[in-house]
Design a protein around this motif. Sequence first.
Motif, PDB file in Angstrom:
ATOM      1  N   VAL A  70       0.856  -1.185   0.000  1.00  0.00           N
ATOM      2  CA  VAL A  70       0.000   0.000   0.000  1.00  0.00           C
ATOM      3  C   VAL A  70       0.895   1.238   0.000  1.00  0.00           C
ATOM      4  N   ILE A  71       0.742   2.085  -1.004  1.00  0.00           N
ATOM      5  CA  ILE A  71       1.476   3.348  -1.075  1.00  0.00           C
ATOM      6  C   ILE A  71       0.447   4.462  -0.950  1.00  0.00           C
ATOM      7  N   ASP A  72       0.483   5.174   0.162  1.00  0.00           N
ATOM      8  CA  ASP A  72      -0.575   6.127   0.498  1.00  0.00           C
ATOM      9  C   ASP A  72       0.031   7.492   0.849  1.00  0.00           C
ATOM     10  N   TYR A  73      -0.266   8.494   0.020  1.00  0.00           N
ATOM     11  CA  TYR A  73       0.241   9.853   0.250  1.00  0.00           C
ATOM     12  C   TYR A  73      -0.881  10.807   0.684  1.00  0.00           C
ATOM     13  N   SER A  74      -1.904  10.297   1.332  1.00  0.00           N
ATOM     14  CA  SER A  74      -2.961  11.179   1.822  1.00  0.00           C
ATOM     15  C   SER A  74      -2.379  12.150   2.842  1.00  0.00           C
ATOM     16  N   GLY A  75      -2.779  13.417   2.744  1.00  0.00           N
ATOM     17  CA  GLY A  75      -2.255  14.444   3.634  1.00  0.00           C
ATOM     18  C   GLY A  75      -0.897  14.984   3.244  1.00  0.00           C
ATOM     19  N   TRP A  76      -0.389  14.552   2.100  1.00  0.00           N
ATOM     20  CA  TRP A  76       0.957  14.969   1.665  1.00  0.00           C
ATOM     21  C   TRP A  76       0.953  16.434   1.212  1.00  0.00           C
ATOM     22  N   ILE A  77       1.996  17.164   1.606  1.00  0.00           N
ATOM     23  CA  ILE A  77       2.280  18.502   1.074  1.00  0.00           C
ATOM     24  C   ILE A  77       3.758  18.552   0.700  1.00  0.00           C
ATOM     25  N   SER A  78       4.152  19.550  -0.036  1.00  0.00           N
ATOM     26  CA  SER A  78       5.494  19.582  -0.638  1.00  0.00           C
ATOM     27  C   SER A  78       6.626  19.508   0.388  1.00  0.00           C
ATOM     28  N   ILE A  79       6.396  20.022   1.600  1.00  0.00           N
ATOM     29  CA  ILE A  79       7.483  19.999   2.594  1.00  0.00           C
ATOM     30  C   ILE A  79       7.783  18.580   3.075  1.00  0.00           C
ATOM     31  N   HIS A  80       6.915  17.629   2.757  1.00  0.00           N
ATOM     32  CA  HIS A  80       7.168  16.237   3.140  1.00  0.00           C
ATOM     33  C   HIS A  80       8.195  15.565   2.236  1.00  0.00           C
ATOM     34  N   GLY A  81       8.605  16.240   1.193  1.00  0.00           N
ATOM     35  CA  GLY A  81       9.573  15.657   0.269  1.00  0.00           C
ATOM     36  C   GLY A  81       8.910  15.149  -0.996  1.00  0.00           C
ATOM     37  N   LYS A  82       9.733  14.662  -1.899  1.00  0.00           N
ATOM     38  CA  LYS A  82       9.230  14.210  -3.192  1.00  0.00           C
ATOM     39  C   LYS A  82       8.466  12.899  -3.066  1.00  0.00           C
ATOM     40  N   GLN A  83       7.336  12.820  -3.784  1.00  0.00           N
ATOM     41  CA  GLN A  83       6.555  11.591  -3.806  1.00  0.00           C
ATOM     42  C   GLN A  83       7.225  10.531  -4.680  1.00  0.00           C
ATOM     43  N   LEU A  84       6.779   9.306  -4.487  1.00  0.00           N
ATOM     44  CA  LEU A  84       7.185   8.224  -5.375  1.00  0.00           C
ATOM     45  C   LEU A  84       6.645   8.490  -6.771  1.00  0.00           C
ATOM     46  N   ASP A  85       7.474   8.268  -7.793  1.00  0.00           N
ATOM     47  CA  ASP A  85       7.047   8.519  -9.166  1.00  0.00           C
ATOM     48  C   ASP A  85       7.096   7.252  -9.999  1.00  0.00           C
ATOM     49  N   ASN A  86       7.109   7.396 -11.311  1.00  0.00           N
ATOM     50  CA  ASN A  86       7.116   6.233 -12.200  1.00  0.00           C
ATOM     51  C   ASN A  86       8.309   5.318 -11.955  1.00  0.00           C
ATOM     52  N   GLN A  87       9.459   5.920 -11.681  1.00  0.00           N
ATOM     53  CA  GLN A  87      10.664   5.123 -11.439  1.00  0.00           C
ATOM     54  C   GLN A  87      10.486   4.234 -10.215  1.00  0.00           C
ATOM     55  N   GLY A  88       9.801   4.754  -9.219  1.00  0.00           N
ATOM     56  CA  GLY A  88       9.541   3.956  -8.030  1.00  0.00           C
ATOM     57  C   GLY A  88       8.664   2.758  -8.324  1.00  0.00           C
ATOM     58  N   LEU A  89       7.691   2.946  -9.211  1.00  0.00           N
ATOM     59  CA  LEU A  89       6.830   1.823  -9.575  1.00  0.00           C
ATOM     60  C   LEU A  89       7.589   0.787 -10.392  1.00  0.00           C
ATOM     61  N   LEU A  90       8.564   1.235 -11.169  1.00  0.00           N
ATOM     62  CA  LEU A  90       9.440   0.296 -11.885  1.00  0.00           C
ATOM     63  C   LEU A  90      10.248  -0.535 -10.898  1.00  0.00           C
ATOM     64  N   VAL A  91      10.782   0.117  -9.867  1.00  0.00           N
ATOM     65  CA  VAL A  91      11.538  -0.594  -8.836  1.00  0.00           C
ATOM     66  C   VAL A  91      10.659  -1.635  -8.159  1.00  0.00           C
ATOM     67  N   LEU A  92       9.452  -1.249  -7.793  1.00  0.00           N
ATOM     68  CA  LEU A  92       8.533  -2.165  -7.125  1.00  0.00           C
ATOM     69  C   LEU A  92       8.211  -3.359  -8.015  1.00  0.00           C
ATOM     70  N   SER A  93       7.903  -3.088  -9.273  1.00  0.00           N
ATOM     71  CA  SER A  93       7.514  -4.156 -10.196  1.00  0.00           C
ATOM     72  C   SER A  93       8.644  -5.138 -10.460  1.00  0.00           C
ATOM     73  N   SER A  94       9.865  -4.633 -10.529  1.00  0.00           N
ATOM     74  CA  SER A  94      11.002  -5.497 -10.854  1.00  0.00           C
ATOM     75  C   SER A  94      11.546  -6.245  -9.637  1.00  0.00           C
ATOM     76  N   HIS A  95      11.312  -5.716  -8.435  1.00  0.00           N
ATOM     77  CA  HIS A  95      11.844  -6.351  -7.222  1.00  0.00           C
ATOM     78  C   HIS A  95      10.867  -7.314  -6.557  1.00  0.00           C
ATOM     79  N   CYS A  96       9.575  -7.082  -6.724  1.00  0.00           N
ATOM     80  CA  CYS A  96       8.573  -7.879  -5.995  1.00  0.00           C
ATOM     81  C   CYS A  96       7.888  -8.853  -6.952  1.00  0.00           C
ATOM     82  N   SER A  97       8.501  -9.989  -7.159  1.00  0.00           N
ATOM     83  CA  SER A  97       7.964 -10.971  -8.101  1.00  0.00           C
ATOM     84  C   SER A  97       6.692 -11.631  -7.585  1.00  0.00           C
ATOM     85  N   SER A  98       6.459 -11.547  -6.270  1.00  0.00           N
ATOM     86  CA  SER A  98       5.268 -12.181  -5.687  1.00  0.00           C
ATOM     87  C   SER A  98       4.104 -11.207  -5.503  1.00  0.00           C
ATOM     88  N   LEU A  99       4.253  -9.964  -5.988  1.00  0.00           N
ATOM     89  CA  LEU A  99       3.238  -8.939  -5.748  1.00  0.00           C
ATOM     90  C   LEU A  99       1.887  -9.346  -6.343  1.00  0.00           C
TER      91      LEU A  99
END
Length: 480
Positions: A70-99
């Motif tokens: 579960v990736i949940d950015y509810s309540g996020w504002i810019s001072i919290h830092g950069k959100q996960l982007d497309n590259q992060g989803l690539l990392v997740l997809s390639s690392h988690c073969s059991s997802l």
Amino acid sequence: MDNLSEPLLAEIIKRITKMTDRNSLSLVSKQLYTIEAEQRDAIHVGRGLHPATEALASLCSRFPNLWKVVIDYSGWISIHGKQLDNQGLLVLSSHCSSLTDLTLSFCSYIDDSGLGYLDYCKKLRSLRLNFAPAISSIGLLSVAVGCKSLCTFHLVDCMKVGSVEWLEYLGRAGSLEELVVKDCKGISQYDLLKFGPGFMKLQRFEYEINGNYWSSAARDPAYVAHYPYKYDICCENMKELRLAHIVTEPEIGLRFLLGKCRALEKLWLEYVIGLTDNDVIALFQNCSNLRSVSLRLIPLFCDTIYFRTALTDNSLKALALNCPMLEVLELTFTFCSEDYPSEIGFSQEGIVNLIQSCPIRVLMLNGANNFDDEGMKGLSSSKFLETLELVDCVFIGDVGMRFIMRTPSLCNLTLRKCVCVTDNGVSELAHAQNLESLTVIDCRRISLKAAQGVARSVYYSAESEKHDSLKGMKMTRSSK
């Protein structure tokens, strides 16, 4: 614990459900750290992920057997830092073969390209997208084509989604068992008809639109005035159906489902304009397995002269006669004037007869301006009733509390905005033998002192509830 075998340690860790406890345990020794990591199958991350992509990659490496993320950015504002982007989803997809189960909530920087990486997740069975403003129909089509095992799909508040080729593809594939579409203004109820053969396997379906849905309803392109027609779609495996805030008049629209479902166990019809007694009577006659029914109604002009909610006691009689396993019932009425109880199509007698005819354990009456202390006397003879919630019921008072106290199985009672119940009425509840919990919210004539000690567990709040919360009817869309 040093003498315990690894399989036994793994079994012990499996039984620890709180993540904070598991995190603490993993710090005790290197062995426990390794075993706990191997046993971890789910993570919930969001604003605390820094830097997002690198931190996610680290988590995926540490927990090699993740199947739920579960990736949940509810309540996020810019001072919290950069959100996960497309590259992060690539990392997740390639690392988690059991997802197999992925939820993306308030992920503003993941777009169609990111969704395309889910093609690597061959085992993905469940995808939930909640407020994904950058995702369009193109990304959804790539998921539909690439994720062959998908059986659960939720699409909530995705405003960029317009065309429905993805929906047609999923319908032809016939793999979905659960489909939920909420607050996607580019998808009308008539677009969902293009899911077609996909309804055959579907077991749970929800469609909801919020805001002023009655003033901007889409039209059915297949509708021809004065021509009786129906959709040739089968949905006999559907067990749960929820239609909320839609207009089905003069077109049939998703209302056609009511005549097709025979295996229904749970039903929610919330402010469906165009609904008639005939629709729900036919449904109840075909669905003897119904266990839970929620009806939320507003008054409309019926038969051109009567201003009332569309359903009458005839619907309640059909429910009582044909659904002998009914256990959960909600009746909510909105915009019905307390000065004109006839605006509610159900009578007090009809409601009481239904509750006495079925083994109803859980009952909510909300805005029942036609229900008074005499009705509570009728409820008190229900031998199955365990949980009762009274909301905005202005004619139920202290005498009603005296009656309901006698209900033999009642153990949970909630009073919300019941303005005629006072401390005297609550004191009557102290004589109830089985009352486990009492909840009092926004009842201005009930004090905390009076509520305390009435039941084993008491929750009290004097704060007023907003209309949206009270009636489950969002008049405006929430701003993100």
